[in-house]
Design a protein around this motif. Structure first.
Motif, PDB file in Angstrom:
ATOM      1  N   UNK A  60      -3.477 -15.746  11.231  1.00 24.76           N
ATOM      2  CA  UNK A  60      -2.079 -16.597  11.202  1.00 24.76           C
ATOM      3  C   UNK A  60      -1.498 -16.277   9.742  1.00 24.76           C
ATOM      4  N   UNK A  61      -2.251 -16.040   9.139  1.00 23.19           N
ATOM      5  CA  UNK A  61      -1.713 -15.948   7.445  1.00 23.19           C
ATOM      6  C   UNK A  61      -1.249 -14.432   7.027  1.00 23.19           C
ATOM      7  N   UNK A  62      -1.144 -13.518   7.853  1.00 31.06           N
ATOM      8  CA  UNK A  62      -0.484 -12.303   7.459  1.00 31.06           C
ATOM      9  C   UNK A  62       0.185 -11.537   8.295  1.00 31.06           C
ATOM     10  N   UNK A  63       1.167 -10.523   8.018  1.00 27.84           N
ATOM     11  CA  UNK A  63       1.840  -9.743   8.770  1.00 27.84           C
ATOM     12  C   UNK A  63       2.033  -8.307   7.967  1.00 27.84           C
ATOM     13  N   UNK A  64       1.767  -7.438   8.888  1.00 25.07           N
ATOM     14  CA  UNK A  64       1.916  -5.981   8.015  1.00 25.07           C
ATOM     15  C   UNK A  64       3.104  -5.294   8.859  1.00 25.07           C
ATOM     16  N   UNK A  65       3.790  -4.648   7.901  1.00 25.05           N
ATOM     17  CA  UNK A  65       5.032  -3.773   8.419  1.00 25.05           C
ATOM     18  C   UNK A  65       4.997  -2.463   7.498  1.00 25.05           C
ATOM     19  N   UNK A  66       5.335  -1.595   8.241  1.00 20.12           N
ATOM     20  CA  UNK A  66       5.177  -0.011   7.695  1.00 20.12           C
ATOM     21  C   UNK A  66       6.605   0.425   7.716  1.00 20.12           C
ATOM     22  N   UNK A  67       7.143   0.760   6.544  1.00 19.75           N
ATOM     23  CA  UNK A  67       8.434   1.197   6.144  1.00 19.75           C
ATOM     24  C   UNK A  67       8.522   2.554   5.602  1.00 19.75           C
ATOM     25  N   UNK A  68       9.416   3.307   5.738  1.00 20.51           N
ATOM     26  CA  UNK A  68       9.540   4.613   5.138  1.00 20.51           C
ATOM     27  C   UNK A  68      10.681   4.603   4.120  1.00 20.51           C
ATOM     28  N   UNK A  69      10.146   4.996   2.643  1.00 20.51           N
ATOM     29  CA  UNK A  69      10.940   4.983   1.725  1.00 20.51           C
ATOM     30  C   UNK A  69      10.884   6.380   1.018  1.00 20.51           C
ATOM     31  N   UNK A  70      12.046   7.136   0.749  1.00 21.84           N
ATOM     32  CA  UNK A  70      12.014   8.401   0.062  1.00 21.84           C
ATOM     33  C   UNK A  70      11.241   9.492   1.013  1.00 21.84           C
ATOM     34  N   UNK A  71      11.104   9.084   2.472  1.00 20.75           N
ATOM     35  CA  UNK A  71      10.486  10.030   3.351  1.00 20.75           C
ATOM     36  C   UNK A  71       8.890   9.918   3.516  1.00 20.75           C
ATOM     37  N   UNK A  72       8.629   8.745   2.671  1.00 28.20           N
ATOM     38  CA  UNK A  72       7.095   8.371   2.792  1.00 28.20           C
ATOM     39  C   UNK A  72       6.797   6.947   3.136  1.00 28.20           C
ATOM     40  N   UNK A  73       5.771   6.673   3.954  1.00 23.44           N
ATOM     41  CA  UNK A  73       5.398   5.241   4.794  1.00 23.44           C
ATOM     42  C   UNK A  73       4.805   4.573   3.474  1.00 23.44           C
ATOM     43  N   UNK A  74       5.268   3.261   3.464  1.00 21.51           N
ATOM     44  CA  UNK A  74       4.605   2.387   2.565  1.00 21.51           C
ATOM     45  C   UNK A  74       4.225   1.048   3.717  1.00 21.51           C
ATOM     46  N   UNK A  93       0.999  -1.114  -0.078  1.00 17.66           N
ATOM     47  CA  UNK A  93       0.100   0.054  -0.034  1.00 17.66           C
ATOM     48  C   UNK A  93       0.874   1.161   0.167  1.00 17.66           C
ATOM     49  N   UNK A  94       0.758   2.175  -0.926  1.00 18.28           N
ATOM     50  CA  UNK A  94       1.315   3.620  -0.943  1.00 18.28           C
ATOM     51  C   UNK A  94       2.338   3.415  -2.078  1.00 18.28           C
ATOM     52  N   UNK A  95       1.935   2.397  -3.003  1.00 19.00           N
ATOM     53  CA  UNK A  95       2.950   2.147  -4.295  1.00 19.00           C
ATOM     54  C   UNK A  95       1.959   2.157  -5.248  1.00 19.00           C
ATOM     55  N   UNK A  96       2.180   2.779  -6.457  1.00 25.45           N
ATOM     56  CA  UNK A  96       1.230   2.395  -7.598  1.00 25.45           C
ATOM     57  C   UNK A  96       1.878   1.495  -8.431  1.00 25.45           C
ATOM     58  N   UNK A  97       1.118   1.102  -9.533  1.00 31.88           N
ATOM     59  CA  UNK A  97       1.388   0.089 -10.489  1.00 31.88           C
ATOM     60  C   UNK A  97       2.824   0.086 -11.015  1.00 31.88           C
ATOM     61  N   UNK A 123       4.146   6.602  -3.498  1.00 32.28           N
ATOM     62  CA  UNK A 123       2.920   7.619  -3.199  1.00 32.28           C
ATOM     63  C   UNK A 123       2.714   7.719  -1.780  1.00 32.28           C
ATOM     64  N   UNK A 124       3.079   6.795  -0.766  1.00 26.00           N
ATOM     65  CA  UNK A 124       2.782   7.148   0.497  1.00 26.00           C
ATOM     66  C   UNK A 124       1.529   6.624   0.858  1.00 26.00           C
ATOM     67  N   UNK A 125       1.479   7.006   2.180  1.00 25.78           N
ATOM     68  CA  UNK A 125       0.109   6.587   3.220  1.00 25.78           C
ATOM     69  C   UNK A 125      -0.534   7.822   3.517  1.00 25.78           C
ATOM     70  N   UNK A 126      -0.121   8.953   3.228  1.00 23.71           N
ATOM     71  CA  UNK A 126      -0.757  10.298   3.785  1.00 23.71           C
ATOM     72  C   UNK A 126      -2.450  10.233   3.563  1.00 23.71           C
ATOM     73  N   UNK A 127      -2.754  10.091   2.160  1.00 24.92           N
ATOM     74  CA  UNK A 127      -4.046  10.053   2.019  1.00 24.92           C
ATOM     75  C   UNK A 127      -4.660   8.887   2.816  1.00 24.92           C
ATOM     76  N   UNK A 128      -4.195   7.804   3.299  1.00 24.34           N
ATOM     77  CA  UNK A 128      -4.863   6.677   4.068  1.00 24.34           C
ATOM     78  C   UNK A 128      -5.027   7.117   5.317  1.00 24.34           C
TER      79      UNK A 128
END
Length: 146
Positions: free
Chosen positions: A74-88, A21-25, A30-35
């Protein structure tokens, strides 16, 4: 929210994978700011980690509400990372040992009366997207998967 849940279900019903999430095709960040701004208690003065925690909780609650199957937690895990100053947000999804269906509420009119019902949709991963398929076709694919 439902789009992310459908993506998760399709990955669980296939071979698993990563949803970003926060990355286009085209892989632009793009980041998560809108979210974050869509969150009910959004305030730009708050600590950004609160937005991240809220997003992770929304994803978890969406999986609980729409998939209605305890094994998915048990089938998923989320991680938020910062790339180019934007969260993904990266959602790491494992292949499910059981079929996963998405619960959807539908409204319709029958005999001049409003009705509400629940239907279950089957989602799978194909090429670079997801596909809703009829139950009988889904079960045939499920039985024949490796």
């Amino acid at each position: 929210k439902r789009k992310i849940i459908e993506e998760c279900a399709s990955f669980m019903n296939s071979d698993g994978g990563i949803i970003c999430m926060g990355v286009d095709d085209e892989k632009n960040i793009l980041g998560l700011q809108n979210d974050y701004e869509l969150q009910t208690d959004y305030d730009p003065k708050k600590d950004p980690s609160q937005f991240q925690d809220n997003l992770k909780n929304e994803i978890k609650q969406g999986l609980i509400n729409y998939l209605d199957e305890p094994v998915v937690l048990d089938l998923y895990e989320t991680e938020i990372i910062t790339l180019d100053g934007k969260d993904v947000c990266c959602i790491f999804v494992d292949k499910s040992p059981i079929p996963i269906f998405v619960k959807m509420k539908i409204n319709y009119r029958l005999d001049n009366r409003d009705k509400r019902d629940t239907i279950w949709k089957c989602w799978i991963r194909v090429d670079n997207g997801i596909l809703a398929i009829p139950f009988d076709k889904f079960m045939t694919l499920w039985k024949n998967r490796d």
